[in-house]
Design a protein around this motif. Structure first.
Motif, PDB file in Angstrom:
ATOM      1  N   GLN A  34       0.836  -1.203   0.000  1.00 24.70           N
ATOM      2  CA  GLN A  34       0.000   0.000   0.000  1.00 24.70           C
ATOM      3  C   GLN A  34       0.864   1.243   0.000  1.00 24.70           C
ATOM      4  OE1 GLN A  34      -2.990  -0.362  -0.322  1.00 24.70           O
ATOM      5  NE2 GLN A  34      -3.935  -1.866   0.987  1.00 24.70           N
ATOM      6  N   THR A  37       2.563   2.251  -3.258  1.00 23.08           N
ATOM      7  CA  THR A  37       1.793   2.918  -4.314  1.00 23.08           C
ATOM      8  C   THR A  37       1.928   4.435  -4.218  1.00 23.08           C
ATOM      9  OG1 THR A  37      -0.142   2.650  -2.929  1.00 23.08           O
ATOM     10  CG2 THR A  37       0.040   1.213  -4.813  1.00 23.08           C
ATOM     11  N   THR A  41       2.499   6.482  -7.677  1.00 27.53           N
ATOM     12  CA  THR A  41       1.515   7.388  -8.280  1.00 27.53           C
ATOM     13  C   THR A  41       2.015   8.828  -8.303  1.00 27.53           C
ATOM     14  OG1 THR A  41       0.386   7.516  -6.174  1.00 27.53           O
ATOM     15  CG2 THR A  41      -0.484   5.985  -7.762  1.00 27.53           C
ATOM     16  N   PRO A  80      -0.716  -1.060 -11.943  1.00 30.40           N
ATOM     17  CA  PRO A  80      -1.658  -1.731 -11.044  1.00 30.40           C
ATOM     18  C   PRO A  80      -1.814  -3.216 -11.314  1.00 30.40           C
ATOM     19  CG  PRO A  80      -2.813  -0.289 -12.546  1.00 30.40           C
ATOM     20  CD  PRO A  80      -1.379   0.023 -12.678  1.00 30.40           C
ATOM     21  N   HIS A  84      -1.992  -6.159  -8.545  1.00 29.58           N
ATOM     22  CA  HIS A  84      -2.940  -7.261  -8.311  1.00 29.58           C
ATOM     23  C   HIS A  84      -2.195  -8.580  -8.230  1.00 29.58           C
ATOM     24  CE1 HIS A  84      -5.916  -4.507  -9.733  1.00 29.58           C
ATOM     25  NE2 HIS A  84      -5.722  -4.709 -11.004  1.00 29.58           N
ATOM     26  N   ALA A  87      -0.092  -9.043  -5.001  1.00 30.65           N
ATOM     27  CA  ALA A  87      -0.897  -9.190  -3.789  1.00 30.65           C
ATOM     28  C   ALA A  87      -1.567 -10.549  -3.749  1.00 30.65           C
ATOM     29  CB  ALA A  87      -1.943  -8.078  -3.725  1.00 30.65           C
TER      30      ALA A  87
ATOM     31  N   ALA B 126     -10.867  -1.703 -11.246  1.00 30.25           N
ATOM     32  CA  ALA B 126      -9.892  -2.443 -10.430  1.00 30.25           C
ATOM     33  C   ALA B 126      -8.545  -1.735 -10.449  1.00 30.25           C
ATOM     34  CB  ALA B 126      -9.749  -3.861 -10.951  1.00 30.25           C
ATOM     35  N   THR B 130      -6.509   0.037  -7.302  1.00 28.85           N
ATOM     36  CA  THR B 130      -5.145  -0.337  -6.935  1.00 28.85           C
ATOM     37  C   THR B 130      -4.216   0.862  -6.963  1.00 28.85           C
ATOM     38  OG1 THR B 130      -5.544  -2.479  -7.865  1.00 28.85           O
ATOM     39  CG2 THR B 130      -3.276  -1.914  -7.460  1.00 28.85           C
ATOM     40  N   LEU B 131      -4.434   1.783  -7.911  1.00 34.99           N
ATOM     41  CA  LEU B 131      -3.562   2.955  -7.987  1.00 34.99           C
ATOM     42  C   LEU B 131      -3.765   3.900  -6.813  1.00 34.99           C
ATOM     43  CD1 LEU B 131      -3.462   4.067 -11.692  1.00 34.99           C
ATOM     44  CD2 LEU B 131      -1.562   3.476 -10.266  1.00 34.99           C
ATOM     45  N   PRO B 133      -3.550   4.958  -3.245  1.00 35.96           N
ATOM     46  CA  PRO B 133      -2.827   4.414  -2.090  1.00 35.96           C
ATOM     47  C   PRO B 133      -3.783   4.085  -0.968  1.00 35.96           C
ATOM     48  CG  PRO B 133      -1.761   6.365  -2.891  1.00 35.96           C
ATOM     49  CD  PRO B 133      -3.052   6.268  -3.613  1.00 35.96           C
ATOM     50  N   GLY B 134      -3.587   2.925  -0.332  1.00 33.45           N
ATOM     51  CA  GLY B 134      -4.467   2.516   0.754  1.00 33.45           C
ATOM     52  C   GLY B 134      -5.399   1.385   0.387  1.00 33.45           C
ATOM     53  N   THR B 135      -5.566   1.136  -0.895  1.00 33.45           N
ATOM     54  CA  THR B 135      -6.436   0.029  -1.296  1.00 33.45           C
ATOM     55  C   THR B 135      -5.797  -0.743  -2.441  1.00 33.45           C
ATOM     56  OG1 THR B 135      -7.602   1.623  -2.653  1.00 33.45           O
ATOM     57  CG2 THR B 135      -8.666   0.991  -0.631  1.00 33.45           C
ATOM     58  N   ILE B 136      -5.858  -2.074  -2.378  1.00 37.01           N
ATOM     59  CA  ILE B 136      -5.368  -2.910  -3.472  1.00 37.01           C
ATOM     60  C   ILE B 136      -6.440  -3.948  -3.792  1.00 37.01           C
ATOM     61  CG2 ILE B 136      -3.714  -4.692  -4.132  1.00 37.01           C
ATOM     62  CD1 ILE B 136      -1.616  -3.340  -2.636  1.00 37.01           C
ATOM     63  N   THR B 137      -6.833  -4.035  -5.052  1.00 35.61           N
ATOM     64  CA  THR B 137      -7.747  -5.090  -5.452  1.00 35.61           C
ATOM     65  C   THR B 137      -6.966  -6.392  -5.546  1.00 35.61           C
ATOM     66  OG1 THR B 137      -8.713  -3.430  -6.874  1.00 35.61           O
ATOM     67  CG2 THR B 137      -9.552  -5.647  -7.067  1.00 35.61           C
ATOM     68  N   MET B 138      -7.434  -7.429  -4.872  1.00 27.25           N
ATOM     69  CA  MET B 138      -6.689  -8.686  -4.908  1.00 27.25           C
ATOM     70  C   MET B 138      -7.278  -9.678  -5.886  1.00 27.25           C
ATOM     71  SD  MET B 138      -5.753  -9.127  -0.971  1.00 27.25           S
ATOM     72  CE  MET B 138      -4.768 -10.564  -1.255  1.00 27.25           C
ATOM     73  N   TYR B 151     -12.324  -8.394  -4.058  1.00 24.24           N
ATOM     74  CA  TYR B 151     -11.700  -8.524  -2.739  1.00 24.24           C
ATOM     75  C   TYR B 151     -10.653  -7.438  -2.643  1.00 24.24           C
ATOM     76  CZ  TYR B 151     -13.912 -13.035  -2.616  1.00 24.24           C
ATOM     77  OH  TYR B 151     -14.841 -14.019  -2.636  1.00 24.24           O
ATOM     78  N   HIS B 153      -7.888  -5.253  -0.372  1.00 25.75           N
ATOM     79  CA  HIS B 153      -7.110  -5.085   0.861  1.00 25.75           C
ATOM     80  C   HIS B 153      -7.094  -3.608   1.188  1.00 25.75           C
ATOM     81  CE1 HIS B 153      -3.530  -4.564   3.348  1.00 25.75           C
ATOM     82  NE2 HIS B 153      -3.891  -5.718   3.847  1.00 25.75           N
ATOM     83  N   TRP B 154      -7.523  -3.289   2.419  1.00 27.40           N
ATOM     84  CA  TRP B 154      -7.723  -1.903   2.801  1.00 27.40           C
ATOM     85  C   TRP B 154      -6.896  -1.648   4.048  1.00 27.40           C
ATOM     86  CZ3 TRP B 154     -13.245   0.225   4.140  1.00 27.40           C
ATOM     87  CH2 TRP B 154     -13.227   1.628   4.047  1.00 27.40           C
TER      88      TRP B 154
END
Lengths: 141, 182
Positions: A34, A37, A41, A80, A84, A87, B126, B130-131, B133-138, B151, B153-154
């Motif tokens: 996290q 990123t 960005t 991104p 994915h 992760a 998605a 992901t871009l 910051p703080g959240t990623i789509t898994m 799903y 990740h937060w």
């Protein structure tokens, strides 16, 4: 104009620094991703805008301007996807945080599926449309 | 995997050719009238060959969707308007988090419902998540009723309810993307 370019590049350095500090301080793999990123960005975006303006006002180099834009486009489209993939692969490989997560919907759904975690999603994704078709057929008849 | 049709090959070829012109700097020579037609023709042939093999991975429906200037304008408006605001907010929040001495991280994986039908819209949402910051789509999955779930990740789980978490993570992003890919 020179001041604007310098401010953009300093902002970029600040965000990249924040990302790296987070990368070193965060407790587990996913939180580190996290934080990274942050670098990928705003860190990249501001330095590319700064380079674009520098090429536009000082170098008068059209090719370099175009390359800054292309770099930004490709960077923001492709990075991104690596996010994915990393992760998901880390989770399926069994990487977990030391602290307990606040909630873990992904792990719960993987447990419900077949026991092999790698093949857990694909049968589920294929099974869902099949069920829909049977439901439609039933409703038609 | 679907077979590629002719229109998909043509549109992929046009995109490849434009990017080839931009990356090699031919476009600059083209404007000054110095580009030789032999090099341009060679680029066209190579981009056709590339498109022939790769079109079926890129284009599945709506071949010339981006040929409409309104759609391109909407796409640019999303990228530089809605998305940039979200990105700025999330970046500043994440930088604060990294520098704060207590290191507040209350991470978790939430399951969020998504109401977009087009493949491109789903991929774009998605990637946008992901871009940020703080959240990623898994991963994404469908349940039995055809409802799509991500799903995510937060890093700071403020709510475990799927609807409420979805509104907090992707509320404005989903509206913006839904406006482009109707």
């Amino acid at each position: 104009m020179r001041i604007v370019i310098d401010v953009l590049i300093v902002l970029s350095i600040f965000f990249a620094f924040a990302g790296v500090v987070g990368l070193l301080r965060m407790p587990d793999t996913f939180c580190r991703m996290q934080s990274s990123t942050n670098v990928t960005t705003f860190g990249v975006l501001f330095v590319l805008i700064g380079g674009f303006l520098y090429a536009l006002f000082y170098l008068h180099n059209g090719e370099m301007m175009v390359k800054c834009v292309i770099l930004a486009v490709f960077y923001f489209v492709t990075s991104p996807i690596a996010g994915h993939a990393i992760a998901q692969a880390a989770y399926l490989h069994g990487v977990r945080s030391e602290k307990k997560m606040a909630c873990d919907a992904y792990g719960e759904d993987l447990k419900k599926g077949p026991p092999q975690p790698q093949s857990a999603e694909e049968p589920a994704a294929e099974a869902a449309p099949a069920q829909d078709e049977t439901a439609k057929e039933e409703s038609e008849t | 995997m679907k077979k590629a049709n002719g229109a998909a090959v043509v549109s992929t070829m046009i995109v490849c050719y434009i990017f080839w012109l931009l990356v090699t700097g031919q476009i600059v020579e083209f404007f000054y009238g110095e580009a030789s037609w032999q090099i341009l023709a060679a680029g066209l042939i190579v981009s056709f060959a590339v498109a022939l093999f790769s079109a079926r991975f890129f284009i599945h429906d709506d071949t010339f969707f981006l040929a409409n200037p309104i759609h391109i304008l909407k796409l640019i408006g999303y990228c530089f308007g809605t998305f940039m605001i979200e990105l700025a907010k999330a970046n500043i929040d994440m930088a604060k988090r990294a520098f704060s001495p207590k290191l507040p991280a209350n991470s978790g994986i939430v399951k969020v419902p998504v109401n977009l039908d087009k493949e491109y819209a789903q991929a774009m949402l998605a990637n946008s998540i992901t871009l940020t910051p703080g959240t990623i789509t898994m991963d994404m999955a469908e349940d039995g009723n055809g409802q799509l779930y991500y799903y995510i990740h937060w890093i700071d789980v403020a709510s475990q309810d799927p609807e409420e978490a979805g509104e907090m993570i992707k509320g404005t992003l989903e509206k913006g993307i839904g406006g482009i890919w109707k």
